[in-house]
Write a protein that holds these residues in place. Structure first.
Motif, PDB file in Angstrom:
ATOM      1  N   GLU A  73     -23.313  -5.676  22.725  1.00 22.42           N
ATOM      2  CA  GLU A  73     -22.531  -6.009  21.546  1.00 22.42           C
ATOM      3  C   GLU A  73     -21.553  -4.882  21.237  1.00 22.42           C
ATOM      4  OE1 GLU A  73     -22.917  -8.816  19.483  1.00 22.42           O
ATOM      5  OE2 GLU A  73     -24.343  -9.671  20.911  1.00 22.42           O
TER       6      GLU A  73
ATOM      7  N   SER B 170     -18.945  -3.432  18.414  1.00 22.42           N
ATOM      8  CA  SER B 170     -18.556  -3.550  17.013  1.00 22.42           C
ATOM      9  C   SER B 170     -18.069  -2.193  16.527  1.00 22.42           C
ATOM     10  CB  SER B 170     -19.755  -4.006  16.171  1.00 22.42           C
ATOM     11  OG  SER B 170     -19.436  -4.008  14.797  1.00 22.42           O
TER      12      SER B 170
ATOM     13  N   TYR C  61     -21.681  -0.301  12.714  1.00 23.04           N
ATOM     14  CA  TYR C  61     -23.022  -0.876  12.732  1.00 23.04           C
ATOM     15  C   TYR C  61     -23.850  -0.128  11.706  1.00 23.04           C
ATOM     16  CZ  TYR C  61     -27.143  -3.159  14.793  1.00 23.04           C
ATOM     17  OH  TYR C  61     -28.271  -3.930  14.996  1.00 23.04           O
ATOM     18  N   ARG C  62     -24.997  -0.637  11.422  1.00 23.98           N
ATOM     19  CA  ARG C  62     -25.894   0.009  10.462  1.00 23.98           C
ATOM     20  C   ARG C  62     -25.990   1.513  10.717  1.00 23.98           C
ATOM     21  NH1 ARG C  62     -31.858  -2.150  10.836  1.00 23.98           N
ATOM     22  NH2 ARG C  62     -32.812  -0.133  10.612  1.00 23.98           N
TER      23      ARG C  62
ATOM     24  N   GLU D 182     -20.596  -6.485  10.025  1.00 27.60           N
ATOM     25  CA  GLU D 182     -21.695  -5.658  10.501  1.00 27.60           C
ATOM     26  C   GLU D 182     -23.043  -6.339  10.267  1.00 27.60           C
ATOM     27  OE1 GLU D 182     -18.101  -3.620  10.127  1.00 27.60           O
ATOM     28  OE2 GLU D 182     -19.249  -4.372   8.411  1.00 27.60           O
TER      29      GLU D 182
ATOM     30  N   VAL E  65     -23.500  -8.893  13.051  1.00 21.96           N
ATOM     31  CA  VAL E  65     -23.864  -8.297  14.336  1.00 21.96           C
ATOM     32  C   VAL E  65     -25.324  -7.845  14.318  1.00 21.96           C
ATOM     33  CG1 VAL E  65     -23.363  -6.441  15.978  1.00 21.96           C
ATOM     34  CG2 VAL E  65     -21.482  -7.591  14.799  1.00 21.96           C
ATOM     35  N   GLU E  66     -25.745  -7.233  13.215  1.00 16.28           N
ATOM     36  CA  GLU E  66     -27.131  -6.779  13.126  1.00 16.28           C
ATOM     37  C   GLU E  66     -28.098  -7.965  13.128  1.00 16.28           C
ATOM     38  OE1 GLU E  66     -30.112  -4.099  10.326  1.00 16.28           O
ATOM     39  OE2 GLU E  66     -28.079  -4.535   9.631  1.00 16.28           O
TER      40      GLU E  66
ATOM     41  N   SER F 112     -28.168  -9.490  16.620  1.00 14.99           N
ATOM     42  CA  SER F 112     -28.846  -8.623  17.578  1.00 14.99           C
ATOM     43  C   SER F 112     -30.356  -8.700  17.420  1.00 14.99           C
ATOM     44  CB  SER F 112     -28.367  -7.176  17.408  1.00 14.99           C
ATOM     45  OG  SER F 112     -26.974  -7.067  17.664  1.00 14.99           O
TER      46      SER F 112
ATOM     47  N   VAL G 248     -26.097  -2.208  21.394  1.00 16.35           N
ATOM     48  CA  VAL G 248     -24.912  -2.219  20.549  1.00 16.35           C
ATOM     49  C   VAL G 248     -24.116  -0.951  20.810  1.00 16.35           C
ATOM     50  CG1 VAL G 248     -24.048  -2.113  18.186  1.00 16.35           C
ATOM     51  CG2 VAL G 248     -25.955  -3.629  18.733  1.00 16.35           C
TER      52      VAL G 248
ATOM     53  N   THR H 210     -20.973   1.126  19.336  1.00 16.76           N
ATOM     54  CA  THR H 210     -20.203   1.204  18.112  1.00 16.76           C
ATOM     55  C   THR H 210     -19.581   2.591  17.996  1.00 16.76           C
ATOM     56  OG1 THR H 210     -20.337   0.832  15.724  1.00 16.76           O
ATOM     57  CG2 THR H 210     -22.183   1.976  16.730  1.00 16.76           C
TER      58      THR H 210
ATOM     59  N   VAL I 268     -28.878   1.328  20.064  1.00 15.49           N
ATOM     60  CA  VAL I 268     -27.578   1.562  19.453  1.00 15.49           C
ATOM     61  C   VAL I 268     -26.960   2.816  20.057  1.00 15.49           C
ATOM     62  CG1 VAL I 268     -26.322   1.947  17.307  1.00 15.49           C
ATOM     63  CG2 VAL I 268     -28.380   0.510  17.299  1.00 15.49           C
TER      64      VAL I 268
ATOM     65  N   ARG J 114     -23.611   5.191  19.822  1.00 12.92           N
ATOM     66  CA  ARG J 114     -22.408   5.509  19.033  1.00 12.92           C
ATOM     67  C   ARG J 114     -21.518   6.404  19.874  1.00 12.92           C
ATOM     68  NH1 ARG J 114     -26.726   5.621  15.373  1.00 12.92           N
ATOM     69  NH2 ARG J 114     -26.550   3.975  13.777  1.00 12.92           N
TER      70      ARG J 114
END
Length: 434
Positions: free
Chosen positions: A5, A7, A10-11, A18, A21-22, A25, A37, A39, A56, A58
Motif C-alpha cells: 500500500e 500512501s 499513515y497512522r 489515511e 488505508v488503515e 490494510s 504500507v 508512507t 509500515v 516510512r
C-alpha cells in the motif's frame, strides 16, 4: 496475496484517506493477506514498525527537504512529479518485498509510476480518493475574483472577494490562476505544472478505482481513454456501532440528547455558515454540536447553544452520533464521498445532506435521508424542521440508513477491492502467456 500500500501518510497521521488505508490494510490481514504500507516519514516516528499485523515502512525522498514550504509541516505531501530519492527507496522495497500488487492512494504514486512495467513485476492499482489526478487543489473548485462593494473601499484600494464554483475542467492557464489561492504563487505554480507534466505517467497502472461516481467523473479527463474506472466506495471499520454503544457519553455534549450534529472541517466549503444561518431560521432550535478542526475561514460563533469541540477521538464522535436527533452534512463543494454521513447512518441517525458530489452515492433522498440544494439555508432549515417534527419518519429513515450503511463496512467493501486485484493479476497472467 502480498499487497504493498502506498500512501503519503499513515497512522498516527490521520485523515479520511489515511483511515481508509488503515482500515483496508487491517481487513486484508484479517482475510489472510500480507500487507506492507509505504508512507512518507514525518516527525520522529519509527522508520519501520508493525501495527496490527501491518508492516509500515516510512521513507524519505528528496522532497523531504522542502518541508519548510508546506503550510503544515506535519503533513509534507508528496509532489505531483516523481521524486528521485523516493523512487530509489521504492525500487529497493519492491525488490525486497516482491509484492503481487502495488496499491496507490495519493501523490506518492508519482514516484511509483515510472517503476511500473506492464508485463513484469507487481500489478498496479490506483484508488482515487479525491480529484487530485486532475486538480492541483484536489477539489475541482475554481476560484474567481471579483471586486466587492464596501463603504470602506476606495478606488485606489478596492476589496476583492474570492468565489469558489465547480470547475468545468482543467486548463493550464486557468489552473495556474486558481492554485495560488490555496498554495501561494510559487508552490501553486510548481504543483500545477508538475501535475500537468505528469499526466503522461497516468497510463502506468493496470486499473483505477474511484471512491464515488463524482470522483470517477472528475478524474476521467486526466486518464488515457482506454481506462475504465471502477467505482468502489471508501470503507469504515466494522465495529463502529459497538464502539458508539460502549463509549461513555462525552462531557462536552449538551445536557440533554436530541441535538443536531455536524462533523468536519469548520470551513465555508463544508457549509458551516449555511448551517448556522439555517438554524437561525428553524421553527425549533435544538442545540447544535460542531465537531471538527478550525480554519482561517471558520465563521465567528457566539451562540451559547452552539457547542464546538476540537480533536475529538473517533470513539467519542460515534458516541455523540448515537445521541443526536439528526446529522447535518451541508457541504457546498463536491464532496468526494460522505464518510461522516455513513458513520451517522450506522447508528441509525437520519441525515440531511447537500445534493452534491459523492454524497449522492451515500444518501438516498426520502429513504436514508433528505437531500437539499447546496448553499440554501432556507431549504436546509425546512428539511431539519420536517425531521424534528416527525419522529416516526426520522426513525424510519434512520433504520433504513442503518441497513444501507452496512454496505460501507470493511467486511463488505474489502472483498470487492480484492476481487479487482485478482482480476488484474489474471489479466496480466493471460497477457504474459499470449
Amino acid at each position: 496475496m502480498h499487497i504493498l500500500e502506498l500512501s503519503d501518510f499513515y497512522r498516527p497521521v490521520i485523515g479520511g484517506l489515511e483511515r481508509h488505508v488503515e482500515t483496508f490494510s487491517r481487513e486484508l490481514v484479517r482475510l489472510g493477506h500480507t500487507v506492507t504500507v509505504v508512507t512518507l516519514q514525518t516527525g520522529d516516528h519509527p522508520a519501520e514498525e508493525k501495527l496490527d499485523g501491518v508492516r509500515v515502512l516510512r521513507i524519505r525522498g528528496w522532497s523531504g527537504a522542502l518541508t519548510a514550504f508546506h503550510a503544515d509541516a506535519t503533513r509534507p505531501f508528496h509532489p505531483t512529479a516523481p521524486d528521485p530519492g523516493a523512487m530509489a527507496v521504492m525500487r529497493r522495497v519492491i525488490q525486497q518485498e516482491r509484492p503481487d500488487v502495488v496499491h496507490s492512494h495519493s501523490w506518492l504514486q508519482y514516484s511509483y509510476f515510472p517503476l511500473h512495467h506492464r508485463q513484469r513485476g507487481p500489478a498496479h492499482v490506483v484508488t482515487l480518493h479525491d480529484y487530485g489526478l486532475t486538480c492541483a487543489k484536489k477539489t475541482l473548485q475554481h476560484v474567481t475574483r471579483r471586486l466587492a462593494n464596501s463603504a470602506d473601499s476606495t478606488p485606489s484600494e478596492p476589496q476583492t472577494a474570492h468565489l469558489s464554483r465547480p470547475c468545468s475542467g482543467p486548463r493550464l492557464a486557468k489552473c495556474l490562476s486558481c492554485a495560488p489561492d490555496q498554495y501561494g504563487v510559487l508552490k501553486g505554480t510548481a504543483i500545477t505544472t508538475g501535475l500537468r507534466a505528469s499526466r503522461v505517467l497516468h497510463g502506468r497502472a493496470d486499473c483505477y478505482i474511484a471512491i464515488s461516481t463524482a470522483v470517477a467523473d472528475g478524474s476521467r479527463q486526466a486518464l488515457p481513454s482506454r481506462f475504465e474506472i471502477v467505482v468502489i466506495p471508501t470503507m469504515v471499520p466494522n465495529h463502529l456501532p459497538a464502539l458508539a454503544r460502549s463509549t461513555p457519553r462525552p462531557t462536552f455534549l449538551p445536557s440533554e440528547d436530541g441535538y443536531l450534529m455536524f462533523v468536519g472541517a469548520l470551513g465555508r466549503h463544508k457549509g458551516v455558515d449555511v448551517l448556522l444561518e439555517a438554524r437561525r431560521r428553524m421553527r425549533n432550535r435544538p442545540p447544535l454540536v460542531l465537531i471538527g478542526t478550525p480554519r482561517a475561514d471558520t465563521p465567528r460563533i457566539d451562540d451559547p447553544e452552539v457547542i464546538i469541540a476540537h480533536n475529538v477521538p473517533s470513539a467519542q464522535v460515534m458516541a455523540s452520533w448515537l445521541r443526536a436527533s439528526a446529522a447535518v452534512v451541508p457541504s457546498v463543494w463536491n464532496e468526494p464521498m460522505g464518510q461522516v454521513a455513513i458513520e451517522a447512518m450506522l447508528v441509525g441517525r437520519a441525515v440531511v445532506a447537500s445534493d452534491v458530489g459523492g454524497l449522492r452515492d451515500v444518501v438516498e433522498h426520502g429513504a436514508t435521508g433528505l437531500m437539499v440544494p447546496p448553499g440554501d439555508p432556507g431549504a436546509l432549515a425546512a428539511a431539519l424542521d420536517s425531521l424534528l417534527d416527525d419522529p416516526e419518519t426520522r426513525q424510519r429513515i434512520g433504520e433504513t440508513g442503518r441497513q444501507r450503511a452496512r454496505q460501507f463496512e470493511a467486511a463488505a467493501v474489502a472483498p470487492r477491492i480484492v476481487e479487482v486485484f485478482e482480476d488484474v493479476l489474471l489479466r496480466r497472467a493471460g497477457a504474459a502467456h499470449r
